[in-house]
Design a protein around this motif. Sequence first.
Motif, PDB file in Angstrom:
ATOM      1  N   VAL A   1      43.262  32.083  73.129  1.00 18.38           N
ATOM      2  CA  VAL A   1      42.182  33.058  73.308  1.00 18.38           C
ATOM      3  C   VAL A   1      42.276  33.689  74.686  1.00 18.38           C
ATOM      4  O   VAL A   1      42.108  34.906  74.850  1.00 18.38           O
ATOM      5  CB  VAL A   1      40.813  32.383  73.107  1.00 18.38           C
ATOM      6  N   GLU A   2      42.567  32.876  75.699  1.00 20.77           N
ATOM      7  CA  GLU A   2      42.722  33.404  77.046  1.00 20.77           C
ATOM      8  C   GLU A   2      43.937  34.325  77.130  1.00 20.77           C
ATOM      9  O   GLU A   2      43.893  35.381  77.772  1.00 20.77           O
ATOM     10  CB  GLU A   2      42.873  32.246  78.034  1.00 20.77           C
TER      11      GLU A   2
ATOM     12  N   SER B   1      43.095  37.647  75.550  1.00 19.96           N
ATOM     13  CA  SER B   1      42.273  38.501  76.412  1.00 19.96           C
ATOM     14  C   SER B   1      43.113  39.124  77.516  1.00 19.96           C
ATOM     15  O   SER B   1      42.907  40.293  77.877  1.00 19.96           O
ATOM     16  CB  SER B   1      41.128  37.694  77.021  1.00 19.96           C
TER      17      SER B   1
ATOM     18  N   LEU C   1      45.090  41.971  76.099  1.00 24.22           N
ATOM     19  CA  LEU C   1      44.266  43.163  75.868  1.00 24.22           C
ATOM     20  C   LEU C   1      43.849  43.841  77.169  1.00 24.22           C
ATOM     21  O   LEU C   1      43.110  44.828  77.146  1.00 24.22           O
ATOM     22  CB  LEU C   1      43.019  42.778  75.068  1.00 24.22           C
TER      23      LEU C   1
ATOM     24  N   ALA D   1      42.357  42.270  79.972  1.00 27.92           N
ATOM     25  CA  ALA D   1      41.245  41.678  80.724  1.00 27.92           C
ATOM     26  C   ALA D   1      41.750  41.030  82.005  1.00 27.92           C
ATOM     27  O   ALA D   1      42.835  40.431  82.032  1.00 27.92           O
ATOM     28  CB  ALA D   1      40.527  40.639  79.867  1.00 27.92           C
TER      29      ALA D   1
ATOM     30  N   ARG E   1      41.327  38.209  85.181  1.00 27.01           N
ATOM     31  CA  ARG E   1      40.970  36.785  85.158  1.00 27.01           C
ATOM     32  C   ARG E   1      39.465  36.593  85.216  1.00 27.01           C
ATOM     33  O   ARG E   1      38.907  35.721  84.551  1.00 27.01           O
ATOM     34  CB  ARG E   1      41.645  36.072  86.336  1.00 27.01           C
TER      35      ARG E   1
ATOM     36  N   GLN F   1      37.172  38.684  84.109  1.00 30.84           N
ATOM     37  CA  GLN F   1      36.614  39.033  82.797  1.00 30.84           C
ATOM     38  C   GLN F   1      36.893  37.947  81.766  1.00 30.84           C
ATOM     39  O   GLN F   1      36.051  37.664  80.909  1.00 30.84           O
ATOM     40  CB  GLN F   1      37.191  40.370  82.332  1.00 30.84           C
ATOM     41  N   THR F   2      38.068  37.335  81.850  1.00 29.40           N
ATOM     42  CA  THR F   2      38.388  36.250  80.918  1.00 29.40           C
ATOM     43  C   THR F   2      37.451  35.063  81.123  1.00 29.40           C
ATOM     44  O   THR F   2      36.978  34.450  80.158  1.00 29.40           O
ATOM     45  CB  THR F   2      39.841  35.800  81.111  1.00 29.40           C
TER      46      THR F   2
ATOM     47  N   ARG G   1      33.625  36.376  80.180  1.00 29.43           N
ATOM     48  CA  ARG G   1      33.366  36.878  78.829  1.00 29.43           C
ATOM     49  C   ARG G   1      34.003  36.047  77.721  1.00 29.43           C
ATOM     50  O   ARG G   1      33.645  36.216  76.553  1.00 29.43           O
ATOM     51  CB  ARG G   1      33.853  38.329  78.703  1.00 29.43           C
ATOM     52  N   VAL G   2      34.948  35.188  78.083  1.00 26.29           N
ATOM     53  CA  VAL G   2      35.633  34.394  77.061  1.00 26.29           C
ATOM     54  C   VAL G   2      35.330  32.906  77.221  1.00 26.29           C
ATOM     55  O   VAL G   2      34.919  32.232  76.271  1.00 26.29           O
ATOM     56  CB  VAL G   2      37.158  34.633  77.100  1.00 26.29           C
TER      57      VAL G   2
END
Length: 284
Positions: free
Chosen positions: A176-177, A180, A183, A185, A187, A189-190, A193-194
């Motif tokens: 998932v990281e 992101s 896409l 993102a 670090r 934002q990861t 938001r993740v």
Amino acid sequence: MTSTTPTRDGWRLKQPSVIPGFGLTLGFTLAYFSLIVFIPMVALGIRSAGLGFDGFWKAATDPRVLGALRVSFVTALIAAGVNVIFGTLIAWVLVRYRFPGRRIFDAVVDLPFALPTAVAGIALTAIYAPNGIVGQWFPFRIAYTPIGIVIAMIFIGLPFVVRTIQPILEEVSREVEEASATLGATRFQTITRVILPSLTPAILTGFALAFARGVGEYGSVIFIAGNIPFVSEIAPLLIYIRLQEFNYVGATVIAAVMLIISFAMLFFINLIQAWSRKRFGYGN
């Protein structure tokens, strides 16, 4: 427990559940809960209500009682907040990295669970006293002040945060990281938001556990607190003092006030936790 399923001839009973004895286990659970939790709480309320509203309010709003409650709850909140930050970092290191001595470090996290609280209090006082190994290097006092209380509560509350977040963090897939990052993102934002949304319920649970433990802590705090009224006297110590004075009603009033405030705060935290699970879709 049994259930029904439709058949051609109507409804028939399924086979009993794999775990038998629902009535017996439920009865034992309710009886155990009543003896250990419910009945003592009711007795506490009845004993404190014996003063009447005016007497209860007068005892609860005594300046020394309010000062002790303020010290207990404020220091517990600060300690729980610090534990959330550093406990999350420790859980991250233990889950995501492999390094020499990792297993030893992982075992040391549980030390406050096994160490008697009085021993922890004596050790912390010896370290952070004005002539202690660490305390002598600070221009201000740590031991015998609210700062020392916060340190003691951090020590006993840290394992609750780490052990609550660690298993949830192990379930967060690195894919998932990586997705992101693919896409575009950053670090930050990861993380925000993740990763953090998936950890929010566990973080709140760890915070609640550390806070609850800190509010009721006694053994590791009284040695490093200094126990000065209106400055570093905690509510559990004041309850003990009231009992020593044979003021049993006064002690139960303080305990009842602590119970009410703790329940309200934990209930609020649980509401936030339920909202976060519904909002982010984790923990369901």
